[in-house]
Design an enzyme around this catalytic site. Sequence first.
Site, PDB file in Angstrom:
ATOM      1  N   GLY A  29     -14.892  -4.072   3.515  1.00  0.00           N
ATOM      2  CA  GLY A  29     -14.992  -4.488   5.034  1.00  0.00           C
ATOM      3  C   GLY A  29     -15.676  -3.583   5.934  1.00  0.00           C
ATOM      4  O   GLY A  29     -16.185  -4.002   6.805  1.00  0.00           O
ATOM      5  N   GLY A  75      -1.280   0.491   8.474  1.00  0.00           N
ATOM      6  CA  GLY A  75      -1.464   1.873   8.102  1.00  0.00           C
ATOM      7  C   GLY A  75      -0.919   2.389   6.978  1.00  0.00           C
ATOM      8  O   GLY A  75      -1.480   3.519   6.487  1.00  0.00           O
ATOM      9  N   GLU A 116     -13.418   2.961   8.554  1.00  0.00           N
ATOM     10  CA  GLU A 116     -12.690   1.717   7.929  1.00  0.00           C
ATOM     11  C   GLU A 116     -12.857   0.397   8.978  1.00  0.00           C
ATOM     12  O   GLU A 116     -12.904   0.589  10.296  1.00  0.00           O
ATOM     13  CB  GLU A 116     -11.001   2.198   7.687  1.00  0.00           C
ATOM     14  CG  GLU A 116     -10.360   0.875   7.589  1.00  0.00           C
ATOM     15  CD  GLU A 116     -10.514   0.427   6.080  1.00  0.00           C
ATOM     16  OE1 GLU A 116     -11.496  -0.027   6.067  1.00  0.00           O
ATOM     17  OE2 GLU A 116      -9.397   0.126   5.491  1.00  0.00           O
ATOM     18  N   ASP A 117     -12.743  -0.510   8.492  1.00  0.00           N
ATOM     19  CA  ASP A 117     -12.668  -1.825   9.387  1.00  0.00           C
ATOM     20  C   ASP A 117     -11.720  -1.958  10.541  1.00  0.00           C
ATOM     21  O   ASP A 117     -11.827  -2.114  11.523  1.00  0.00           O
ATOM     22  CB  ASP A 117     -12.921  -3.031   8.705  1.00  0.00           C
ATOM     23  CG  ASP A 117     -12.004  -3.273   7.455  1.00  0.00           C
ATOM     24  OD1 ASP A 117     -11.031  -2.647   7.314  1.00  0.00           O
ATOM     25  OD2 ASP A 117     -12.075  -4.214   6.823  1.00  0.00           O
ATOM     26  N   PHE A 170      -5.226 -12.503  12.436  1.00  0.00           N
ATOM     27  CA  PHE A 170      -6.170 -12.087  11.702  1.00  0.00           C
ATOM     28  C   PHE A 170      -7.867 -12.544  11.882  1.00  0.00           C
ATOM     29  O   PHE A 170      -8.101 -13.573  12.396  1.00  0.00           O
ATOM     30  CB  PHE A 170      -5.929 -13.032  10.298  1.00  0.00           C
ATOM     31  CG  PHE A 170      -6.561 -12.824   9.353  1.00  0.00           C
ATOM     32  CD1 PHE A 170      -5.894 -11.608   8.212  1.00  0.00           C
ATOM     33  CD2 PHE A 170      -7.750 -13.064   8.538  1.00  0.00           C
ATOM     34  CE1 PHE A 170      -6.561 -11.268   7.112  1.00  0.00           C
ATOM     35  CE2 PHE A 170      -8.195 -12.831   7.316  1.00  0.00           C
ATOM     36  CZ  PHE A 170      -7.573 -11.737   6.714  1.00  0.00           C
ATOM     37  N   ASP A 195      -4.157  -1.469  10.194  1.00  0.00           N
ATOM     38  CA  ASP A 195      -3.238  -2.665  10.325  1.00  0.00           C
ATOM     39  C   ASP A 195      -1.749  -2.228  10.338  1.00  0.00           C
ATOM     40  O   ASP A 195      -1.251  -1.356  11.209  1.00  0.00           O
ATOM     41  CB  ASP A 195      -3.565  -3.692   9.442  1.00  0.00           C
ATOM     42  CG  ASP A 195      -2.643  -5.125   9.547  1.00  0.00           C
ATOM     43  OD1 ASP A 195      -2.320  -5.350  10.574  1.00  0.00           O
ATOM     44  OD2 ASP A 195      -2.362  -5.549   8.651  1.00  0.00           O
ATOM     45  N   ARG A 205     -17.978 -12.522   5.978  1.00  0.00           N
ATOM     46  CA  ARG A 205     -18.341 -11.185   6.347  1.00  0.00           C
ATOM     47  C   ARG A 205     -19.599 -11.038   7.174  1.00  0.00           C
ATOM     48  O   ARG A 205     -20.031 -10.139   8.046  1.00  0.00           O
ATOM     49  CB  ARG A 205     -18.642 -10.352   5.043  1.00  0.00           C
ATOM     50  CG  ARG A 205     -17.391 -10.002   4.042  1.00  0.00           C
ATOM     51  CD  ARG A 205     -17.571  -9.085   3.080  1.00  0.00           C
ATOM     52  NE  ARG A 205     -16.599  -9.179   2.169  1.00  0.00           N
ATOM     53  CZ  ARG A 205     -15.584  -8.551   2.175  1.00  0.00           C
ATOM     54  NH1 ARG A 205     -15.173  -7.865   3.118  1.00  0.00           N
ATOM     55  NH2 ARG A 205     -14.634  -8.561   1.259  1.00  0.00           N
ATOM     56  N   LYS A 253      -4.622  -2.653  15.131  1.00  0.00           N
ATOM     57  CA  LYS A 253      -3.562  -3.636  15.459  1.00  0.00           C
ATOM     58  C   LYS A 253      -2.120  -2.617  15.703  1.00  0.00           C
ATOM     59  O   LYS A 253      -1.537  -2.810  14.592  1.00  0.00           O
ATOM     60  CB  LYS A 253      -3.570  -4.764  14.583  1.00  0.00           C
ATOM     61  CG  LYS A 253      -4.717  -5.919  14.520  1.00  0.00           C
ATOM     62  CD  LYS A 253      -4.202  -7.032  13.674  1.00  0.00           C
ATOM     63  CE  LYS A 253      -4.991  -6.979  12.499  1.00  0.00           C
ATOM     64  NZ  LYS A 253      -4.653  -8.161  11.607  1.00  0.00           N
ATOM     65  N   THR A 276      -2.875   1.821   4.088  1.00  0.00           N
ATOM     66  CA  THR A 276      -4.018   2.136   3.257  1.00  0.00           C
ATOM     67  C   THR A 276      -4.720   3.375   3.849  1.00  0.00           C
ATOM     68  O   THR A 276      -5.035   4.387   2.962  1.00  0.00           O
ATOM     69  CB  THR A 276      -5.343   0.852   3.522  1.00  0.00           C
ATOM     70  OG1 THR A 276      -4.683  -0.433   3.331  1.00  0.00           O
ATOM     71  CG2 THR A 276      -6.614   1.152   2.906  1.00  0.00           C
ATOM     72  N   LEU A 277      -4.779   3.588   5.271  1.00  0.00           N
ATOM     73  CA  LEU A 277      -5.502   4.929   5.732  1.00  0.00           C
ATOM     74  C   LEU A 277      -4.526   6.124   5.443  1.00  0.00           C
ATOM     75  O   LEU A 277      -4.979   7.059   5.233  1.00  0.00           O
ATOM     76  CB  LEU A 277      -5.796   4.654   7.297  1.00  0.00           C
ATOM     77  CG  LEU A 277      -7.062   4.077   7.098  1.00  0.00           C
ATOM     78  CD1 LEU A 277      -7.578   3.505   8.644  1.00  0.00           C
ATOM     79  CD2 LEU A 277      -8.469   4.783   6.614  1.00  0.00           C
TER      80      LEU A 277
END
Length: 180
Positions: free
Chosen positions: A43, A104, A98-99, A151, A102, A164, A130, A106-107
């Site tokens: 992303g 949290g 990062e895109d 979304f 959300d 994308r 978000k 993943t990061l």
Amino acid sequence: MVDSATEILLPKEDILRRVAELAAMIDRDYAGRELLVIGVLKGAFIFLADIIRALHIPSSVDFVMISSYGSGRESSGSVVIKKDIDALIAGRDILIVEDILDTGITLSGLVDIMKKRNPASLRVCVLLDKPSRRTIPFTADYVGFSIPDAFVVGYGLDCNEKYRHLPDVRIFRDPESSYA
Ligand code: 5GP
């Protein structure tokens, strides 16, 4: 093609203006240094491409691809690297790009993994945040836009690999989805 993604949340002009502002902040914070910019696939690829072209400090680029599991109740240990970076990061200044931030998961998981590799410094830049969706406390160092709980697609963000390429960020409303 854009049937489910007609509502523009962030027009491309606003995105590019904000990208220039973020790059100016990063230039200022890293003056005289060199950055390794790590993009989170897929992303972030368009955002990263725009950010590095707006930077004046020297940078090199690498990419990571990760899977995260769980609903948000799981720990940050539920992040798995699917494609690792090639670069060694010990002693280097790292900027993860990062895109969207959300839950949290993943990061926070990715940052934990990368910190174990002993970078000189590590910061995170996200295009979108978000905050109302967070299940793991996480604050990015550079945030393009805080957005409501919707979304979104476009500018690198997908829905099942579509959208994308759209230059704007749009709200995706699928009549079949509970997210609509
Ligand atoms: P987190 O681990 O913070 O919950 O989620 C981060 C990832 O979820 C993002 O990298 C992105 O892949 C996906 N994601 C979260 N919200 C959205 C959204 O609104 N649109 C799209 N396309 N992906 C999202």
